[in-house]
Design a protein around this motif. Sequence first.
Motif, mmCIF file in Angstrom:
data_model
loop_
_atom_site.group_PDB
_atom_site.id
_atom_site.type_symbol
_atom_site.label_atom_id
_atom_site.label_comp_id
_atom_site.label_asym_id
_atom_site.label_seq_id
_atom_site.Cartn_x
_atom_site.Cartn_y
_atom_site.Cartn_z
ATOM 1 N N PHE A 177 0.822 -1.216 0.000
ATOM 2 C CA PHE A 177 0.000 0.000 0.000
ATOM 3 C C PHE A 177 0.853 1.262 0.000
ATOM 4 C CE2 PHE A 177 -2.432 -3.507 1.748
ATOM 5 C CZ PHE A 177 -3.592 -3.439 0.992
ATOM 6 N N PHE A 178 0.478 2.236 0.834
ATOM 7 C CA PHE A 178 1.118 3.554 0.815
ATOM 8 C C PHE A 178 2.524 3.547 1.413
ATOM 9 C CE2 PHE A 178 -1.976 3.179 4.266
ATOM 10 C CZ PHE A 178 -1.156 3.269 5.380
ATOM 11 N N LEU A 179 2.954 2.433 2.013
ATOM 12 C CA LEU A 179 4.328 2.369 2.521
ATOM 13 C C LEU A 179 5.337 2.211 1.388
ATOM 14 C CD1 LEU A 179 4.065 0.054 5.685
ATOM 15 C CD2 LEU A 179 4.059 2.554 5.584
ATOM 16 N N GLU A 180 4.880 1.699 0.255
ATOM 17 C CA GLU A 180 5.791 1.450 -0.860
ATOM 18 C C GLU A 180 6.448 2.748 -1.333
ATOM 19 O OE1 GLU A 180 3.621 -2.542 -2.694
ATOM 20 O OE2 GLU A 180 3.781 -0.737 -3.935
ATOM 21 N N GLY A 181 7.758 2.702 -1.441
ATOM 22 C CA GLY A 181 8.522 3.863 -1.897
ATOM 23 C C GLY A 181 9.016 4.744 -0.767
ATOM 24 N N LYS A 183 11.088 5.759 2.525
ATOM 25 C CA LYS A 183 12.281 5.312 3.228
ATOM 26 C C LYS A 183 11.836 4.705 4.555
ATOM 27 C CE LYS A 183 15.896 8.152 1.213
ATOM 28 N NZ LYS A 183 17.065 9.013 1.487
ATOM 29 N N ASN A 184 12.507 3.655 4.960
ATOM 30 C CA ASN A 184 12.116 2.964 6.193
ATOM 31 C C ASN A 184 12.082 3.903 7.391
ATOM 32 O OD1 ASN A 184 11.830 -0.184 5.879
ATOM 33 N ND2 ASN A 184 13.509 0.412 4.525
ATOM 34 N N ALA A 185 13.060 4.796 7.462
ATOM 35 C CA ALA A 185 13.114 5.737 8.589
ATOM 36 C C ALA A 185 11.902 6.655 8.597
ATOM 37 C CB ALA A 185 14.405 6.546 8.522
ATOM 38 N N ASP A 186 11.472 7.114 7.401
ATOM 39 C CA ASP A 186 10.307 8.003 7.307
ATOM 40 C C ASP A 186 9.019 7.254 7.622
ATOM 41 O OD1 ASP A 186 11.991 10.056 6.583
ATOM 42 O OD2 ASP A 186 11.694 9.761 4.423
ATOM 43 N N ALA A 187 8.897 6.028 7.140
ATOM 44 C CA ALA A 187 7.703 5.223 7.404
ATOM 45 C C ALA A 187 7.554 4.963 8.900
ATOM 46 C CB ALA A 187 7.783 3.901 6.646
ATOM 47 N N LYS A 188 8.678 4.754 9.556
ATOM 48 C CA LYS A 188 8.649 4.504 11.003
ATOM 49 C C LYS A 188 8.173 5.740 11.768
ATOM 50 C CE LYS A 188 11.529 2.721 14.750
ATOM 51 N NZ LYS A 188 12.884 2.222 15.120
ATOM 52 N N LYS A 189 8.556 6.933 11.287
ATOM 53 C CA LYS A 189 8.152 8.184 11.944
ATOM 54 C C LYS A 189 6.687 8.516 11.676
ATOM 55 C CE LYS A 189 12.690 10.470 11.951
ATOM 56 N NZ LYS A 189 13.473 11.590 11.372
ATOM 57 N N GLN A 190 6.252 8.381 10.416
ATOM 58 C CA GLN A 190 4.902 8.797 10.037
ATOM 59 C C GLN A 190 3.828 7.788 10.449
ATOM 60 O OE1 GLN A 190 4.402 10.402 6.043
ATOM 61 N NE2 GLN A 190 6.600 10.831 5.917
ATOM 62 N N TYR A 191 4.164 6.515 10.420
ATOM 63 C CA TYR A 191 3.198 5.458 10.748
ATOM 64 C C TYR A 191 3.825 4.492 11.751
ATOM 65 C CZ TYR A 191 1.363 7.231 6.323
ATOM 66 O OH TYR A 191 0.914 8.035 5.306
ATOM 67 N N GLU A 193 2.943 2.821 14.494
ATOM 68 C CA GLU A 193 2.265 1.581 14.882
ATOM 69 C C GLU A 193 2.198 0.601 13.717
ATOM 70 O OE1 GLU A 193 -2.007 0.083 16.778
ATOM 71 O OE2 GLU A 193 -1.507 2.221 16.763
ATOM 72 N N LEU A 194 1.822 1.124 12.550
ATOM 73 C CA LEU A 194 1.708 0.287 11.359
ATOM 74 C C LEU A 194 3.072 -0.282 10.967
ATOM 75 C CD1 LEU A 194 -0.522 -0.532 9.303
ATOM 76 C CD2 LEU A 194 0.304 1.336 7.860
ATOM 77 N N TYR A 195 4.085 0.568 10.997
ATOM 78 C CA TYR A 195 5.426 0.138 10.583
ATOM 79 C C TYR A 195 5.989 -0.891 11.564
ATOM 80 C CZ TYR A 195 10.278 0.246 9.070
ATOM 81 O OH TYR A 195 11.539 -0.114 8.623
ATOM 82 N N THR A 196 5.757 -0.664 12.855
ATOM 83 C CA THR A 196 6.243 -1.612 13.859
ATOM 84 C C THR A 196 5.590 -2.977 13.669
ATOM 85 O OG1 THR A 196 6.685 0.144 15.461
ATOM 86 C CG2 THR A 196 6.433 -2.094 16.329
ATOM 87 N N THR A 197 4.295 -2.986 13.367
ATOM 88 C CA THR A 197 3.609 -4.255 13.102
ATOM 89 C C THR A 197 4.220 -4.940 11.880
ATOM 90 O OG1 THR A 197 1.555 -3.391 14.029
ATOM 91 C CG2 THR A 197 1.382 -5.364 12.661
#
Length: 299
Positions: A177-181, A183-191, A193-197
């Motif tokens: 979904f919207f995580l594609e593309g 950066k892992n560091a940004d995904a962890k900051k913005q989402y 709970e979702l990223y940790t799961t």
Amino acid sequence: MGTAALLAVTSPPCFLSSAKSRRLISTTLLPLLPSSCLTHGKDESRITKVRSNVNSVSTETKSDNEASMTGAAYDFKGATISLTGEILSSPKKVTIVRHGLSSWNEESRVQGSSNLSVLTEKGVKQAERCRDALINMNFDVCFSSPISRAKSTAEVIWCGREKPLCYLNSLEEAHLFFLEGMKNADAKKQYPELYTTWREDPSNFHVNGIYPIRELWGTAREAWKEILLTPGESFLVVTHKSILRALICTALGLGPERFRAIDVNNGGICVFTFNKRGEAMLQALNMTAHMYSDHVYQY
């Protein structure tokens, strides 16, 4: 004699093929007798009896229409589950390669099913190393994900071969979904709970009620069926890490909660053999010797 050491006959189990049967030579354990015992009549008799047992050959007959052996195992029914639900025309060998380094691998981005991540210069060299390492292997068909980074890897490895290169949608990577593309560091900051799961409990990662990793298990089973029911005996598969994990786990009867129990490097090679029932035996996991040397595989 007290506690005697055991000496295993070093010859491994081997198979004698005939038109109607295969004979299994059994491995037998011999007691090591102290040298002081060798002069006694009873012990001499015991040694003669043991030696006689070693020379005996046990035979088992298996009809030609039954599922044949895989690898070094005579029969491993129940060790894994059938991935086809039907008897195959012959045993199969499947070699699976993870694509070479991609641009989003290099940039530490979440890839998923996006086609925007492409093979890097290093990734091309890794694909070339895979090609050279498998040069002596004969494959009837190459199956590849149609997504760019895997497709490009397959085209490099398959270059110069005349047999078919087929693209399977069932070998595509999981859709994230919207995580594609990101950066892992940004995904962890913005989402967070979702990223940790996604990172720590991927089988329970979901977006709008859709569980990508659980769905990937169904996709992997579909891919196995398409591959194994194809005429031929030896296949090459080029795909992505997440679906590769699902292929390995489904073949071994492991659920999606084991998703992160397995890792495969870029350009890593895995090998399965299948008996005629469609049951798997994992022979090699994440072989990477060819990434660091001019190693050529023959199996």
